[in-house]
Structures are given as C-alpha cells and as structure tokens.
Scaffold this motif. Structure first.
Motif, mmCIF file in Angstrom:
data_model
loop_
_atom_site.group_PDB
_atom_site.id
_atom_site.type_symbol
_atom_site.label_atom_id
_atom_site.label_comp_id
_atom_site.label_asym_id
_atom_site.label_seq_id
_atom_site.Cartn_x
_atom_site.Cartn_y
_atom_site.Cartn_z
ATOM 1 N N ARG A 368 8.758 9.492 -8.088
ATOM 2 C CA ARG A 368 7.665 8.632 -7.643
ATOM 3 C C ARG A 368 6.968 7.961 -8.832
ATOM 4 O O ARG A 368 6.463 6.843 -8.697
ATOM 5 C CB ARG A 368 6.657 9.461 -6.836
ATOM 6 N N ALA A 372 5.914 4.169 -9.081
ATOM 7 C CA ALA A 372 4.492 3.844 -9.240
ATOM 8 C C ALA A 372 4.264 2.961 -10.461
ATOM 9 O O ALA A 372 3.415 2.048 -10.441
ATOM 10 C CB ALA A 372 3.677 5.124 -9.348
ATOM 11 N N SER A 381 -0.265 -0.531 -5.808
ATOM 12 C CA SER A 381 0.052 0.885 -5.979
ATOM 13 C C SER A 381 0.948 1.330 -4.836
ATOM 14 O O SER A 381 0.970 0.715 -3.762
ATOM 15 C CB SER A 381 -1.222 1.729 -6.011
ATOM 16 N N SER A 383 0.638 4.054 -3.074
ATOM 17 C CA SER A 383 -0.196 4.542 -1.966
ATOM 18 C C SER A 383 -0.744 3.385 -1.146
ATOM 19 O O SER A 383 -0.758 3.432 0.100
ATOM 20 C CB SER A 383 -1.348 5.385 -2.513
ATOM 21 N N ASP A 384 -1.177 2.330 -1.805
ATOM 22 C CA ASP A 384 -1.702 1.155 -1.104
ATOM 23 C C ASP A 384 -0.601 0.499 -0.281
ATOM 24 O O ASP A 384 -0.818 0.105 0.871
ATOM 25 C CB ASP A 384 -2.281 0.171 -2.120
ATOM 26 N N LEU A 386 2.038 1.892 0.969
ATOM 27 C CA LEU A 386 2.338 2.743 2.127
ATOM 28 C C LEU A 386 1.264 2.574 3.204
ATOM 29 O O LEU A 386 1.575 2.481 4.400
ATOM 30 C CB LEU A 386 2.420 4.212 1.695
ATOM 31 N N ALA A 387 0.018 2.504 2.776
ATOM 32 C CA ALA A 387 -1.088 2.439 3.746
ATOM 33 C C ALA A 387 -1.140 1.120 4.480
ATOM 34 O O ALA A 387 -1.599 1.045 5.626
ATOM 35 C CB ALA A 387 -2.417 2.699 3.029
ATOM 36 N N TRP A 400 9.378 14.036 -1.404
ATOM 37 C CA TRP A 400 8.111 13.309 -1.316
ATOM 38 C C TRP A 400 7.110 14.113 -0.503
ATOM 39 O O TRP A 400 7.482 14.788 0.468
ATOM 40 C CB TRP A 400 8.316 11.939 -0.643
ATOM 41 N N GLU A 403 3.008 11.982 3.985
ATOM 42 C CA GLU A 403 1.885 11.062 4.140
ATOM 43 C C GLU A 403 2.316 9.922 5.053
ATOM 44 O O GLU A 403 3.472 9.856 5.490
ATOM 45 C CB GLU A 403 1.398 10.538 2.784
ATOM 46 N N TYR A 404 1.441 9.029 5.323
ATOM 47 C CA TYR A 404 1.700 7.913 6.220
ATOM 48 C C TYR A 404 2.861 7.070 5.680
ATOM 49 O O TYR A 404 2.897 6.711 4.509
ATOM 50 C CB TYR A 404 0.437 7.064 6.354
#
Length: 531
Positions: A368, A372, A381, A383-384, A386-387, A400, A403-404
C-alpha cells in the motif's frame, strides 16, 4: 484523461468484446493445434517404428521359441545319456566290489600258501639237519673203516675178512656220503626254489593289496561319479522341464507380440486418420480465424482513433502512441525482476487524477505504501480515492485492511465485487486485473470464466482493461489467451542487468522495438528512454 479530447470513445459492444476474446482463444487453440499436429506426427512416426519393432520382435521371439525347443530336445537327450551313465557307473561299482572280493580271496589263499611254504622250509631244514647227521655218521664210518684197516694190517693177515668188511664199510660210507651230498644239493635247489616262490608270493600279495587299494579308490570314484551323474541327470531334468515351460511361455509371448504388432498397425492406421482429421480441423480453424479477424477489424480500426489514457510514465506513452486505449484491452507481461508494481501504482494514480475510476486487483508484492506514494504525487490519497468511489481494491491475498471499497475475496465472490464496483463508480473504469492473483485465488478455469462474465454487461464500452500477466506464475496457454485478446501488449523483461519494455501489439505506437527502462526512487518511479 486524454492526449486529444476531440475523438469520441468508440462504442464497444458486448459482441465486440466477445469477438476479441474469441480471437484470443482461437490464437491459443491454433498454437495448441500446431503443437498437437507436431506431437501427432511424432506419435505417428513412433507408432510406425513401434509397428516395425513389433514385427521384428515377433520374428525374434519365433526364432527364440525354435531355439528353446531345440534346447529342450537336447536337454532330454542329455538326461537320457546321464541316466545311462549313472547306470553304467553303478554296474562298474558292482564289478569293482566283486574284484575286491576276488582279490581278498586271492590274498587269503596266498597267505595260506605262504604258510605252507614256511612249513616246507622247516621240513627241508630238518632234512638238512638229518643229512648233516648222515654226513657225520659217514665220516665216523670212514674213520671206523680206516681204523679197521689199520687193525687188520696189524694182525698179519689173520683178519682178511675183517679187512674186507672194513673196505665194504668204507665203500658204503663213501656211497652214503655221495648220496647225502646229492640229497643236500637237491635240498639246496628245493630251498632256493622255495625262497623264490615265497618272494614271488610276497610280491603277489603286495601287488594284490595295492590292486585292492586301487580298486577301492576306483570304487569310491565310481561312487562319486555315480552321485555326480545322478545330480547332473536331476539338474538336466529340471532344466528340461524349465525349458519346456519356457518354450510354452515363449509361444504365448509370440502370440502376444503378434497381437501387439496387430494393435500397433491399427494404431498407425488410426493416427493416419487422426492426422487427416487434424489437417481438416487446422484448415477450419484458419477459416474461423479469418472470419473473427474480419469481424474484429472494425473495432480495431475504431480503437486506432480512440482517446488514450496516460500511463504517467515518461516515454512509455510515446511508445504506446499516447498511452492505453480508452475502451480497449491491454496486457502487460513481465518476469519477476521487473518494476511492474511501480508501473501499476503510477498508472492507477494517473488515471484517478485524470478523472477515471480504478478497479485494482493488486499483486501479492504490491504494498500500500508504494500505491500511496504514487497517489500523493497527484495530490490525492488512497483513502480519499476509496472513500469517493474513485478506487476499488479487490484483495485476493488478504493483505489489505478492511475498509470501504476494499473487497476481501475470501469472504465474497469476484463477480459480486465487480457488480458492486460497476454500481458505485461515477466515471469510466480502468480495470487493472492481476491474472496471477485470480488464478491463485479461484483457479485457471474460474479466472477465464470471470473474464467472460465481466464482458457480459458488467463493464461499459468506455471502460479500459489492463491485465497484468506474470509469465513465471501464469500458465502459458492462459497468458497467451489474454495476450491474443488484447489490443495492446507490453512486455517487461530484465536481461543482463537492464530492464526493458517492448510493445508487441497495438493499433498505434511503435511495435517490435525494445526500449530501456530507468528505475527511480520516487514517482513516477520509471522512465522509458529511446536509444
């Protein structure tokens, strides 16, 4: 997202993708068919050799059977002669035993004769003693006659008669002496003959004893010979029996070999039939390939004018004619020593930055942090992404965190994850598939079936597919299937301390040219340079 925004994305239908997949599958079938043809030809050649060898074996086994029968007949003759020799040895032993008995009897008789001769010697000695007494008496008689003569002379003739008597006594004494001497000579001759007879008897007894010893030794040898001959006869009889059994087995083998030769000739004929059928099948595959190529030609011509999706790697877009074709299918084949993880991370980050959504099946070795770092260089990012439904991760190896939009394929199916991705995304997708991971997770057959399921309405015509194929981990036929169905095929190789990339197939870009890759410590991680 594109180098040139004017060209429209070509409408790629499900039928178009199916044709492309069929084209790839047919390429594999044709390659396999050619291999099968070569193998069938080799098998045909070996079958012909086998048929010839089988015929040769039949001849050799037949000759062997005849030889074994001759050996069996010879063994029977040897058995008969061994039995005859054993019988003759037994007869010889009996004759030797009789000879020993006769010699023993002769020895006993000789001993008796020797004893009687010894008695004769004693008698002769006694006669000699008597003769000695006669000699003494004769001497004394002579002395007496001499004295009588002397006394007669003294009487002056008065004793004439006495003198006559004295003369007669003297004459008688002389005759007795003469006869005693003759008897003594005769006795001496008898004694000499007796001694010679005794010596001859003793020599005869010695020779008889020696002969008896030799006959005994001969009898022992005959016993040993008889035992050996009997053992030989038994052994030859066993050999004869075994040879008879071997002859029967040899005949059975000959029959089997004849059947083998018949089967080999049938196989040879069957292979010839298969070869003819394979030739017809190869011709038909060529015709199907021509039809599929013609059906796929319009799609490939449209893709040649399609917009492109940048890889984010300097120099690689130029090699590919602007990047990966939007709505097309690309394949990156690589060996273990190449920086394919960095290429994947850079391409995904570049696609999200260009307004694309990304469905990523990461390789086992893609961490990851590398992903990243590539996203951070574009001011986004992981995380962003993915969200906001711009990034979907299909986790095949459980590496992994949950998470969403991170789908653990140990707990849900690949088809379910793809359907969820297609529902949530708001932008065209870059679908980065990892064939090694799919094969490891679900198997080769399921991975191939998923490919058709995805093309059957799950993804849109404007979605771009990028499949990563590790040549050392993906079966060759499956790798060839994906490469054959691809519109663009890139190959990354590490050779002689240098990593290079080559574009093997594409409606755009420079194909068949290898270009070196320089690896960087930070994004964009790679740089492709022209020589």
């Amino acid at each position: 997202m594109t180098v040139d925004n004017e060209p429209a994305v070509p409408e790629v239908t499900t039928e178009d993708r199916s044709i492309a997949n069929a084209q790839g599958a047919l390429d594999v079938v044709q390659a396999t068919s050619a291999t099968v043809d070569e193998e069938v030809a080799a098998i045909d050649e070996r079958a012909s050799e086998q048929a010839a060898d089988a015929d040769w074996v039949v001849d050799e086994v037949s000759n062997l059977s005849a030889t074994i029968e001759e050996v069996a007949a010879t063994a029977t003759q040897v058995t008969d002669r061994s039995e005859q020799a054993a019988a003759e040895a037994a007869e010889g032993r009996e004759a030797a035993a009789e000879a020993i008995e006769t010699m023993e009897e002769v020895s006993r008789v000789s001993g008796t004769v020797a004893s009687e001769v010894d008695d004769l010697r004693d008698r002769i000695d006694r006669i000699a003693d008597a003769l000695a007494g006669i000699d003494r008496i004769a001497d004394q008689t002579n002395m007496l006659a001499l004295n009588a003569s002397i006394e007669a002379a003294r009487t002056d003739g008065d004793a004439e008669g006495f003198a006559v008597v004295a003369d007669e006594i003297k004459q008688l004494a002389e005759e007795s002496q003469q006869q005693a001497d003759e008897i003594d000579e005769a006795l001496e001759a008898v004694r000499s003959a007796t001694d010679e007879t005794v010596g001859q008897l003793e020599d005869a007894v010695t020779r008889i004893d020696a002969g008896a010893t030799q006959v005994t030794e001969t009898m022992d040898s005959l016993d040993t010979l008889a035992e050996t001959v009997e053992e030989t006869a038994d052994g030859v009889a066993s050999v004869s029996t075994a040879t008879d059994e071997q002859a029967e087995s040899s005949e059975a083998i000959a029959q089997r070999c004849e059947q083998l030769a018949t089967h080999a000739r049938a196989i040879e004929a069957g292979i010839s039939t298969i070869t003819e059928a394979r030739s017809e099948q190869t011709r038909m595959l060529g015709e199907i390939d021509d039809v599929l190529a013609a059906a796929d030609a319009d799609r490939r011509r449209a893709l040649a004018d399609a917009p492109t999706l940048s890889t984010g790697v300097s120099g690689l877009d130029d090699l590919c004619g602007g990047g990966f074709l939007v709505g097309g299918q690309a394949v990156v084949r690589h060996d273990p020593d190449t920086a394919v993880n960095e290429l994947i991370a850079q391409t995904c980050a570049t696609a999200v930055a260009a307004g694309q959504a990304v469905s990523l099946t990461p390789p086992r070795t893609l961490d990851r942090e590398t992903l990243a770092s590539a996203f951070a260089a574009t001011d986004r990012s992981v995380s962003d992404a993915l969200a906001t439904d711009d990034l979907f991760v299909l986790d095949m190896f459980g590496s992994w965190d949950t998470e969403y939009n991170v789908f653990d394929l140990d707990t849900r199916s690949l088809a379910d994850a793809n359907e969820t991705t297609a529902t949530r995304r708001d932008a065209p997708l870059l679908i980065v598939g990892n064939i090694e991971a799919e094969v490891a997770a679900v198997g080769e057959r399921a991975a191939r079936e998923a490919r058709y399921e995805n093309d059957d309405g799950v993804f849109d015509a404007q979605d771009t597919v990028l499949n990563i194929v590790a040549d050392t981990a993906v079966p060759e036929e499956l790798g060839a299937f994906y490469a054959g169905a691809a519109d663009q095929t890139l190959v990354l190789r590490h050779d002689g301390g240098q990593t290079a990339v080559e574009l093997l197939a594409s409606p755009t870009g420079t194909t068949g040219v290898r270009r070196p890759i320089t690896e960087l410590s930070e994004p964009p991680f790679l740089r492709v340079t022209a020589r």
